[in-house]
Enzyme design. Structure first.
Site, mmCIF file in Angstrom:
data_model
loop_
_atom_site.group_PDB
_atom_site.id
_atom_site.type_symbol
_atom_site.label_atom_id
_atom_site.label_comp_id
_atom_site.label_asym_id
_atom_site.label_seq_id
_atom_site.Cartn_x
_atom_site.Cartn_y
_atom_site.Cartn_z
ATOM 1 N N GLU A 192 0.787 -1.236 0.000
ATOM 2 C CA GLU A 192 0.000 0.000 0.000
ATOM 3 C C GLU A 192 0.821 1.289 0.000
ATOM 4 O O GLU A 192 0.769 2.068 0.966
ATOM 5 C CB GLU A 192 -0.955 0.010 1.200
ATOM 6 C CG GLU A 192 -1.958 -1.124 1.173
ATOM 7 C CD GLU A 192 -3.093 -0.954 2.181
ATOM 8 O OE1 GLU A 192 -2.925 -0.191 3.156
ATOM 9 O OE2 GLU A 192 -4.153 -1.567 1.978
ATOM 10 N N GLU B 136 -5.612 -8.623 0.395
ATOM 11 C CA GLU B 136 -6.330 -8.291 1.628
ATOM 12 C C GLU B 136 -7.782 -7.962 1.327
ATOM 13 O O GLU B 136 -8.079 -7.272 0.344
ATOM 14 C CB GLU B 136 -5.749 -7.036 2.324
ATOM 15 C CG GLU B 136 -4.444 -7.226 3.001
ATOM 16 C CD GLU B 136 -3.982 -5.969 3.745
ATOM 17 O OE1 GLU B 136 -4.829 -5.185 4.232
ATOM 18 O OE2 GLU B 136 -2.756 -5.777 3.814
#
Ligand code: NOJ
Length: 445
Positions: A157, A344
């Site tokens: 991320e 995720e």
């Protein structure tokens, strides 16, 4: 074979962050500063995965899962610049042995928000020299573990790191409105990704490497307002194209460069040739969507988040399952349908007094809707190879602390006992049937 798995990251689960010669991290320092974490907790013990990993791996195996995504703490491996700490590597050696012994594929993240304090003090990802250190760290891991560890995530991320560390200050170093910090750090993380992908095939044979992009679905607050649509288009470019365009097209998105070029490192264009390397797959972390309205008063971005009070929410965000499907179709249509993995997806919630903490129908509904829409996307040609729930167990949720729970297993923090929530049973059944429910979402005609 499609991989069903669970994800964690080092600082969030391991505990004992200074054990065996590790150095403190940016998060260790930050969490020991008063007022940084909402409930005043930290990762000193977290879930004690550092000692209890055998039990956690057994739970993964009992759930019938075939993948475990974890991160390797940079602080344990390089407590000082240029000096490898063998004891730090040994911990991950033990973890790997246990996973492979249980028939679970390891998926390792090299950089998951946590950096050694000596890196942070030198500017963290804002500093170009960090790229060399990170690549050194990553290639050290590949050389040591690459014979058995085949699935890699370079960076977790990049946009969330940049945004949370330098725009809103919720992550260390807690800076706000620092556009230069944001864009320098994104650029450097992408460059490190490119270099790691370049080095990978000569060190690890037959492996997979990619980054985990936080795909934020973005909508205008008011679809009928041209200014909101433009604000949302800009935020979508900043949140999504900012990572995917350089990886696949070798350029930053035009809406961002038009407004923000001065905040990128000087001469950034030269690096784009090396950044244009997605690796062998794209990891997608998907949770939510944000809506934006035009805001004259927000400097440079001219967009402000708009929270619709009627929209269903988890403990942190809007619940918008359709976003996972739309994100995957975008990957298919705009970026050439690369192999991808949902690295995720998960449901954060606080515990509520008087409610059975193991009974979590909302988490089951959330995951089941997202898996269904993943099934629909696969049915429509998306090349998705795996799905990882965040998270195996309740853990240290960054600035929210231990109160925000994402686990399939409940962590009882006073005793560190793990207990199966209903969602863990549900996920075990799903993985067993290797089932992607598609009927509720027939293909669009
Ligand atoms: C994304 C991050 O990778 C992870 O560290 C975090 O805990 C989850 N999202 C949930 O917020």
């Amino acid at each position: 074979m499609f991989t069903w798995g669970v994800s964690t990251s080092a600082y969030q689960v391991e505990g004992y962050p200074l054990q065996d010669g590790a150095c403190p991290s940016n998060w260790h320092e930050f969490t020991h500063r008063p007022g940084t974490v909402m409930d005043g907790t930290n990762g000193d013990i977290a879930c004690d995965h550092f000692h209890r990993y055998p039990e956690d791996i057994k739970a993964i195996a009992d759930m019938g899962l075939t993948g475990y995504r974890f991160s390797i703490a940079w602080t344990r491996v390089f407590p000082e610049p240029g000096k490898v700490n063998q004891k730090g590597l040994d911990f991950y050696e033990r973890l790997l042995d246990a996973l492979l012994g249980a028939g679970i594929q390891p998926w390792a993240t090299i950089f998951h928000l946590e950096e050694p304090l000596w890196i942070a003090r030198a500017g963290g990802m804002r500093n170009r020299t960090t790229v060399d250190h990170l690549v050194d760290f990553g290639t050290t891991l590949m050389r040591r573990f690459g014979d058995r560890l085949k699935n890699w995530i370079t960076i977790n991320e990049p946009t969330i790191y940049a945004w949370s560390c330098f725009a809103i200050g919720e992550f260390p170093p807690g800076r706000k409105n620092d556009l230069r910090g944001m864009l320098h750090s994104i650029h450097h993380m992408l460059l490190a990704h490119g270099w790691l992908c370049q080095a990978f095939p000569s060190i690890v044979s037959g492996g997979m490497i990619g980054l985990a992009h936080h795909f934020l679905w973005v909508s205008p607050a008011d679809l009928l307002r041209e200014k909101d649509r433009r604000a949302a288009a800009f935020m979508d470019a900043a949140a999504n194209s900012m990572v995917l365009d350089p990886l696949f097209r070798g350029r930053y998105p035009e809406p961002v460069t038009r407004r923000l070029t001065r905040f990128l490192p000087r001469g950034f264009e030269k690096d784009l040739v090396e950044i244009q390397n997605p690796g062998t797959y794209v990891g997608i972390n998907y949770y939510t969507r944000n809506r934006y309205r035009y805001s004259l008063l927000t400097p440079f971005l001219h967009a402000a988040e708009h929270v619709d009070p009627r929209a269903p929410r988890s403990g942190q965000w809007e619940i918008y399952p359709r976003g996972i499907y739309r994100a995957l179709l975008r990957l298919r249509d705009e970026y050439g349908n690369p192999p991808c993995v949902i690295t995720e997806n998960g449901f954060p919630a606080r515990e509520v007094a008087g409610r059975d903490p193991l009974d979590d129908p909302e988490r089951i509904a959330y995951l089941s809707d997202h898996v269904s829409l993943l099934g629909k996307a696969i049915q429509e040609g998306v090349d998705c190879r795996g799905f990882f729930v965040w998270s195996l167990l309740d853990n240290f949720e960054w600035n929210w602390g231990l109160q925000m729970r994402n686990g399939l297993l409940r962590t009882d923090y006073p005793t560190l006992r793990r207990e199966w929530k209903k969602s863990a049973h549900w996920y075990r059944d799903l993985a067993k049937r290797n089932w992607l429910e598609v009927e509720r979402f027939p293909p669009e005609s």
